[in-house]
Design a protein around this motif. Structure first.
Motif, PDB file in Angstrom:
ATOM      1  N   THR A  62       0.835  -1.205   0.000  1.00  0.00           N
ATOM      2  CA  THR A  62       0.000   0.000   0.000  1.00  0.00           C
ATOM      3  C   THR A  62       0.866   1.249   0.000  1.00  0.00           C
ATOM      4  OG1 THR A  62      -1.751  -1.150   1.177  1.00  0.00           O
ATOM      5  CG2 THR A  62      -1.821   1.248   1.276  1.00  0.00           C
ATOM      6  N   LEU A  63       1.951   1.195   0.780  1.00  0.00           N
ATOM      7  CA  LEU A  63       2.873   2.323   0.824  1.00  0.00           C
ATOM      8  C   LEU A  63       3.460   2.586  -0.565  1.00  0.00           C
ATOM      9  CD1 LEU A  63       4.440   4.455   2.426  1.00  0.00           C
ATOM     10  CD2 LEU A  63       6.021   2.658   3.149  1.00  0.00           C
ATOM     11  N   LEU A  64       3.811   1.515  -1.289  1.00  0.00           N
ATOM     12  CA  LEU A  64       4.328   1.671  -2.660  1.00  0.00           C
ATOM     13  C   LEU A  64       3.282   2.329  -3.555  1.00  0.00           C
ATOM     14  CD1 LEU A  64       6.178  -1.743  -3.234  1.00  0.00           C
ATOM     15  CD2 LEU A  64       7.232   0.493  -2.869  1.00  0.00           C
ATOM     16  N   ASP A  65       2.042   1.855  -3.470  1.00  0.00           N
ATOM     17  CA  ASP A  65       0.957   2.442  -4.279  1.00  0.00           C
ATOM     18  C   ASP A  65       0.773   3.921  -3.944  1.00  0.00           C
ATOM     19  OD1 ASP A  65       0.478   0.057  -5.581  1.00  0.00           O
ATOM     20  OD2 ASP A  65      -1.105  -0.562  -4.195  1.00  0.00           O
ATOM     21  N   ASP A  66       0.812   4.239  -2.657  1.00  0.00           N
ATOM     22  CA  ASP A  66       0.657   5.638  -2.226  1.00  0.00           C
ATOM     23  C   ASP A  66       1.802   6.498  -2.750  1.00  0.00           C
ATOM     24  OD1 ASP A  66      -1.619   4.922  -0.901  1.00  0.00           O
ATOM     25  OD2 ASP A  66      -0.740   4.980   1.114  1.00  0.00           O
ATOM     26  N   MET A  67       3.006   5.931  -2.752  1.00  0.00           N
ATOM     27  CA  MET A  67       4.163   6.693  -3.248  1.00  0.00           C
ATOM     28  C   MET A  67       4.043   6.935  -4.757  1.00  0.00           C
ATOM     29  SD  MET A  67       7.351   5.356  -0.927  1.00  0.00           S
ATOM     30  CE  MET A  67       8.576   5.984  -2.071  1.00  0.00           C
ATOM     31  N   PHE A  68       3.574   5.923  -5.506  1.00  0.00           N
ATOM     32  CA  PHE A  68       3.357   6.137  -6.953  1.00  0.00           C
ATOM     33  C   PHE A  68       2.316   7.226  -7.171  1.00  0.00           C
ATOM     34  CE2 PHE A  68       5.391   1.958  -7.935  1.00  0.00           C
ATOM     35  CZ  PHE A  68       6.266   2.416  -8.909  1.00  0.00           C
ATOM     36  N   GLN A  69       1.215   7.149  -6.431  1.00  0.00           N
ATOM     37  CA  GLN A  69       0.160   8.149  -6.610  1.00  0.00           C
ATOM     38  C   GLN A  69       0.682   9.547  -6.287  1.00  0.00           C
ATOM     39  OE1 GLN A  69      -3.302   7.936  -4.086  1.00  0.00           O
ATOM     40  NE2 GLN A  69      -4.567   9.034  -5.579  1.00  0.00           N
ATOM     41  N   THR A  70       1.451   9.654  -5.222  1.00  0.00           N
ATOM     42  CA  THR A  70       2.032  10.935  -4.803  1.00  0.00           C
ATOM     43  C   THR A  70       2.980  11.471  -5.870  1.00  0.00           C
ATOM     44  OG1 THR A  70       1.868  10.246  -2.490  1.00  0.00           O
ATOM     45  CG2 THR A  70       3.381  12.066  -2.979  1.00  0.00           C
ATOM     46  N   MET A  71       3.796  10.565  -6.432  1.00  0.00           N
ATOM     47  CA  MET A  71       4.771  10.958  -7.461  1.00  0.00           C
ATOM     48  C   MET A  71       4.056  11.412  -8.742  1.00  0.00           C
ATOM     49  SD  MET A  71       7.663   8.602  -9.278  1.00  0.00           S
ATOM     50  CE  MET A  71       6.488   7.785 -10.382  1.00  0.00           C
ATOM     51  N   TYR A  72       3.060  10.638  -9.193  1.00  0.00           N
ATOM     52  CA  TYR A  72       2.333  10.994 -10.424  1.00  0.00           C
ATOM     53  C   TYR A  72       1.573  12.299 -10.243  1.00  0.00           C
ATOM     54  CZ  TYR A  72       3.156   6.255 -12.339  1.00  0.00           C
ATOM     55  OH  TYR A  72       3.720   5.108 -12.820  1.00  0.00           O
ATOM     56  N   ASP A  73       1.042  12.498  -9.057  1.00  0.00           N
ATOM     57  CA  ASP A  73       0.231  13.682  -8.779  1.00  0.00           C
ATOM     58  C   ASP A  73       1.081  14.956  -8.761  1.00  0.00           C
ATOM     59  OD1 ASP A  73      -2.444  14.802  -7.676  1.00  0.00           O
ATOM     60  OD2 ASP A  73      -0.949  15.523  -6.241  1.00  0.00           O
ATOM     61  N   ALA A  74       2.342  14.817  -8.337  1.00  0.00           N
ATOM     62  CA  ALA A  74       3.189  16.008  -8.069  1.00  0.00           C
ATOM     63  C   ALA A  74       3.343  16.983  -9.249  1.00  0.00           C
ATOM     64  CB  ALA A  74       4.541  15.569  -7.501  1.00  0.00           C
ATOM     65  N   VAL A  78       9.689   8.283   5.340  1.00  0.00           N
ATOM     66  CA  VAL A  78       9.851   6.854   5.642  1.00  0.00           C
ATOM     67  C   VAL A  78      11.323   6.545   5.401  1.00  0.00           C
ATOM     68  CG1 VAL A  78       9.240   4.484   4.990  1.00  0.00           C
ATOM     69  CG2 VAL A  78       7.490   6.286   4.945  1.00  0.00           C
ATOM     70  N   HIS A  79      12.062   6.285   6.465  1.00  0.00           N
ATOM     71  CA  HIS A  79      13.517   6.232   6.315  1.00  0.00           C
ATOM     72  C   HIS A  79      14.020   4.805   6.124  1.00  0.00           C
ATOM     73  CE1 HIS A  79      13.525  10.489   6.627  1.00  0.00           C
ATOM     74  NE2 HIS A  79      12.664  10.356   7.620  1.00  0.00           N
ATOM     75  N   LYS A  80      13.545   4.233   5.017  1.00  0.00           N
ATOM     76  CA  LYS A  80      13.932   2.893   4.586  1.00  0.00           C
ATOM     77  C   LYS A  80      14.420   2.969   3.147  1.00  0.00           C
ATOM     78  CE  LYS A  80      10.755   0.453   7.605  1.00  0.00           C
ATOM     79  NZ  LYS A  80       9.555  -0.386   7.638  1.00  0.00           N
ATOM     80  N   ARG A  81      15.254   1.975   2.765  1.00  0.00           N
ATOM     81  CA  ARG A  81      15.969   2.086   1.495  1.00  0.00           C
ATOM     82  C   ARG A  81      15.133   1.560   0.317  1.00  0.00           C
ATOM     83  NH1 ARG A  81      20.933   3.655   2.786  1.00  0.00           N
ATOM     84  NH2 ARG A  81      21.721   3.299   0.700  1.00  0.00           N
ATOM     85  N   PHE A  82      14.266   2.405  -0.199  1.00  0.00           N
ATOM     86  CA  PHE A  82      13.548   2.067  -1.429  1.00  0.00           C
ATOM     87  C   PHE A  82      13.012   3.325  -2.094  1.00  0.00           C
ATOM     88  CE2 PHE A  82       9.030   2.488  -0.219  1.00  0.00           C
ATOM     89  CZ  PHE A  82       9.125   2.502   1.157  1.00  0.00           C
ATOM     90  N   MET A  83      12.692   3.176  -3.382  1.00  0.00           N
ATOM     91  CA  MET A  83      12.142   4.300  -4.131  1.00  0.00           C
ATOM     92  C   MET A  83      11.290   3.796  -5.276  1.00  0.00           C
ATOM     93  SD  MET A  83      15.809   4.255  -5.078  1.00  0.00           S
ATOM     94  CE  MET A  83      16.648   3.973  -6.649  1.00  0.00           C
ATOM     95  N   VAL A  84      10.446   4.701  -5.793  1.00  0.00           N
ATOM     96  CA  VAL A  84       9.615   4.400  -6.958  1.00  0.00           C
ATOM     97  C   VAL A  84      10.039   5.346  -8.079  1.00  0.00           C
ATOM     98  CG1 VAL A  84       7.704   3.579  -5.534  1.00  0.00           C
ATOM     99  CG2 VAL A  84       7.718   5.962  -6.281  1.00  0.00           C
ATOM    100  N   ILE A  85      10.006   4.833  -9.306  1.00  0.00           N
ATOM    101  CA  ILE A  85      10.434   5.602 -10.476  1.00  0.00           C
ATOM    102  C   ILE A  85       9.516   5.266 -11.648  1.00  0.00           C
ATOM    103  CG2 ILE A  85      12.280   5.775 -12.237  1.00  0.00           C
ATOM    104  CD1 ILE A  85      14.344   5.465 -10.032  1.00  0.00           C
ATOM    105  N   ASP A  86       9.191   6.282 -12.447  1.00  0.00           N
ATOM    106  CA  ASP A  86       8.554   6.057 -13.747  1.00  0.00           C
ATOM    107  C   ASP A  86       8.989   7.184 -14.679  1.00  0.00           C
ATOM    108  OD1 ASP A  86       7.006   5.670 -15.988  1.00  0.00           O
ATOM    109  OD2 ASP A  86       5.190   5.144 -14.873  1.00  0.00           O
ATOM    110  N   ILE A  87       9.867   6.887 -15.615  1.00  0.00           N
ATOM    111  CA  ILE A  87      10.371   7.932 -16.514  1.00  0.00           C
ATOM    112  C   ILE A  87       9.615   7.942 -17.844  1.00  0.00           C
ATOM    113  CG2 ILE A  87      12.703   7.961 -15.498  1.00  0.00           C
ATOM    114  CD1 ILE A  87      13.586   6.468 -18.148  1.00  0.00           C
TER     115      ILE A  87
END
Ligand code: ZN
Length: 170
Positions: free
Chosen positions: A33-45, A57-66
């Motif tokens: 769910t956190l991943l989905d929320d991060m994608f939505q946040t990124m696309y919305d920005a 969230v201080h854990k080692r991961f990220m979402v990307i869509d170029i």
């Protein structure tokens, strides 16, 4: 899904070094769910990359869509660059440093090892914008921002410009 608040420079929480993700956690509903929320946040920005550090969230991961069509979501968990080659200069921006763009030199091609969102181990060799984006987001996990590559004088100008922008919005 939910939009998450994005931390903005000079918030000191952006300087936190992120801890590794427990691989057993990846497939849990909470993490997905956190991943989905991060994608939505990124696309919305809108943006092309978002590190967990940027949403506090201080854990080692990220979402990307170029992709132009925003239909190629990629997740990088516990990423590690195992090889790099060459150099390229790209004008970068960052959702945590809104409205600021600056040239940064980074490796041209990289090989990165990571877990995908199924928790499977992957290795990717890539160049161009995706290589820039991965390196930019991995910096966030170390508490580093792209403006750290600028001179102290330029960084101070960025800080003042952002403070002025915020005042204007308020
Ligand atoms: Zn960024």
């Amino acid at each position: 899904m939910a939009l998450l608040p994005i931390l903005e420079f000079p918030d000191p929480r952006l300087r936190t070094k992120a801890a590794p993700v427990d691989p057993a956690e990846v497939t849990t509903p909470g993490f997905q769910t956190l991943l989905d929320d991060m994608f939505q946040t990124m696309y919305d920005a809108p943006g092309i990359g978002l590190a967990a550090s940027q949403v506090d969230v201080h854990k080692r991961f990220m979402v990307i869509d170029i992709s132009e069509e925003k239909n190629l979501p990629q997740v990088f968990i516990n990423p590690e660059i195992t090889a790099h080659d060459g150099g390229q200069v790209y004008q970068e921006g960052c959702l945590s440093v809104p409205g600021i763009f600056a040239d940064v030199t980074r490796a041209d091609t990289i090989t990165v090892r990571y877990l995908d969102r199924q928790g499977q181990s992957q290795e990717l060799t890539t160049g161009g914008l995706l290589a820039v984006c991965i390196q930019h987001e991995m910096d966030h996990l170390e508490g580093k921002l792209f403006i750290d590559y600028l001179s102290p004088l330029k960084r101070e100008m960025v800080r003042k410009k952002l403070a002025k922008q915020r005042k204007h919005v308020a």
